[in-house]
Design a protein around this motif. Structure first.
Motif, PDB file in Angstrom:
ATOM      1  N   ILE A  46     -32.714 -32.268   3.221  1.00 53.48           N
ATOM      2  CA  ILE A  46     -33.763 -33.025   4.051  1.00 53.48           C
ATOM      3  C   ILE A  46     -33.451 -33.488   5.412  1.00 53.48           C
ATOM      4  O   ILE A  46     -34.277 -33.282   6.528  1.00 53.48           O
ATOM      5  N   HIS A  47     -32.139 -34.092   5.612  1.00 49.31           N
ATOM      6  CA  HIS A  47     -31.776 -34.451   6.917  1.00 49.31           C
ATOM      7  C   HIS A  47     -31.727 -33.383   7.961  1.00 49.31           C
ATOM      8  O   HIS A  47     -32.217 -33.363   9.155  1.00 49.31           O
ATOM      9  N   GLU A  48     -31.356 -32.198   7.517  1.00 50.15           N
ATOM     10  CA  GLU A  48     -31.151 -30.842   8.244  1.00 50.15           C
ATOM     11  C   GLU A  48     -32.504 -30.286   8.479  1.00 50.15           C
ATOM     12  O   GLU A  48     -32.770 -29.954   9.698  1.00 50.15           O
ATOM     13  N   ALA A  49     -33.259 -30.356   7.599  1.00 48.34           N
ATOM     14  CA  ALA A  49     -34.663 -29.814   7.713  1.00 48.34           C
ATOM     15  C   ALA A  49     -35.513 -30.712   8.857  1.00 48.34           C
ATOM     16  O   ALA A  49     -36.010 -30.201   9.778  1.00 48.34           O
ATOM     17  N   LYS A  50     -35.293 -32.142   8.918  1.00 47.98           N
ATOM     18  CA  LYS A  50     -35.915 -32.981   9.858  1.00 47.98           C
ATOM     19  C   LYS A  50     -35.199 -32.569  11.216  1.00 47.98           C
ATOM     20  O   LYS A  50     -36.274 -32.691  12.034  1.00 47.98           O
ATOM     21  N   VAL A  63     -37.413 -22.500   9.097  1.00 48.28           N
ATOM     22  CA  VAL A  63     -36.656 -23.488   8.653  1.00 48.28           C
ATOM     23  C   VAL A  63     -36.011 -23.224   7.349  1.00 48.28           C
ATOM     24  O   VAL A  63     -34.817 -23.819   6.648  1.00 48.28           O
ATOM     25  N   GLY A  64     -37.281 -23.363   6.350  1.00 46.39           N
ATOM     26  CA  GLY A  64     -37.058 -23.103   4.967  1.00 46.39           C
ATOM     27  C   GLY A  64     -35.710 -21.893   4.472  1.00 46.39           C
ATOM     28  O   GLY A  64     -34.943 -22.232   3.687  1.00 46.39           O
ATOM     29  N   PHE A  78     -40.538 -28.754  -1.816  1.00 47.25           N
ATOM     30  CA  PHE A  78     -39.219 -29.751  -1.653  1.00 47.25           C
ATOM     31  C   PHE A  78     -39.523 -30.682  -0.558  1.00 47.25           C
ATOM     32  O   PHE A  78     -39.086 -31.973  -0.897  1.00 47.25           O
ATOM     33  N   PHE A  79     -39.786 -30.431   0.308  1.00 45.97           N
ATOM     34  CA  PHE A  79     -40.039 -31.268   1.709  1.00 45.97           C
ATOM     35  C   PHE A  79     -41.104 -32.527   1.676  1.00 45.97           C
ATOM     36  O   PHE A  79     -40.507 -33.380   1.435  1.00 45.97           O
ATOM     37  N   THR A  83     -40.165 -36.563   1.062  1.00 44.15           N
ATOM     38  CA  THR A  83     -40.486 -37.140   2.366  1.00 44.15           C
ATOM     39  C   THR A  83     -41.972 -37.826   2.103  1.00 44.15           C
ATOM     40  O   THR A  83     -42.008 -38.776   3.079  1.00 44.15           O
ATOM     41  N   GLY A  84     -42.909 -37.128   1.484  1.00 43.12           N
ATOM     42  CA  GLY A  84     -43.968 -37.750   1.360  1.00 43.12           C
ATOM     43  C   GLY A  84     -44.921 -37.063   2.152  1.00 43.12           C
ATOM     44  O   GLY A  84     -46.192 -37.295   2.333  1.00 43.12           O
ATOM     45  N   VAL A  85     -44.539 -36.151   3.192  1.00 42.73           N
ATOM     46  CA  VAL A  85     -45.376 -35.456   4.247  1.00 42.73           C
ATOM     47  C   VAL A  85     -44.896 -34.109   4.083  1.00 42.73           C
ATOM     48  O   VAL A  85     -43.780 -33.637   3.729  1.00 42.73           O
ATOM     49  N   THR A  86     -46.051 -33.131   4.840  1.00 43.18           N
ATOM     50  CA  THR A  86     -45.596 -31.839   4.677  1.00 43.18           C
ATOM     51  C   THR A  86     -44.556 -31.544   5.987  1.00 43.18           C
ATOM     52  O   THR A  86     -44.680 -32.240   7.084  1.00 43.18           O
ATOM     53  N   PRO A  87     -43.786 -30.474   5.992  1.00 44.85           N
ATOM     54  CA  PRO A  87     -43.157 -30.163   7.175  1.00 44.85           C
ATOM     55  C   PRO A  87     -43.942 -30.170   8.528  1.00 44.85           C
ATOM     56  O   PRO A  87     -43.629 -30.671   9.483  1.00 44.85           O
TER      57      PRO A  87
END
Length: 111
Positions: A46-50, A63-64, A78-79, A83-87
């Motif tokens: 998640i850190h890297e995705a953000k 990104v995925g 997954f995201f 996180t509670g929000v979409t990418p």
């Protein structure tokens, strides 16, 4: 974990690489940190995705893919679940992404 988080998110794979059992790795990590190893792996992803969503112009699908997800929907679930929000919503709320796209060089079409 740093070397493999884009290839695998399963604790069994990390345990195998370390030459130990999943149970032993799970127990040791929980004792040391209070959290199961799967939470650490997911947090790293998640850190890297953000970071990629906020600081690059890669699509959410790209990104995925970079993070080892087979498709956009799997990455999106997954995201969102973590996180509670979409990418897309995360990116839209990111001031860093907005600034990066404003400052991105443009290609001149005039010759």
């Amino acid at each position: 974990m740093e070397e493999d988080f884009t290839r695998t998110r399963t604790v069994s794979d990390y345990a195998r690489r370390l030459g130990t059992s999943r149970w032993l790795l799970d127990t040791a990590v929980k004792q040391a940190t209070g959290l199961p190893p799967k939470e650490h792996v997911d947090a790293r992803v998640i850190h890297e995705a953000k970071h990629l969503l906020a600081h690059s112009t890669l699509t959410a699908t790209a990104v995925g893919t970079r993070l080892g997800f087979p498709d956009r929907a799997t990455f999106g679930r997954f995201f969102r679940n973590r996180t509670g929000v979409t990418p897309a919503a995360f990116r839209a709320a990111s001031p860093t992404y907005e600034a990066a796209t404003r400052c991105a060089p443009t290609v001149s079409r005039s010759g």
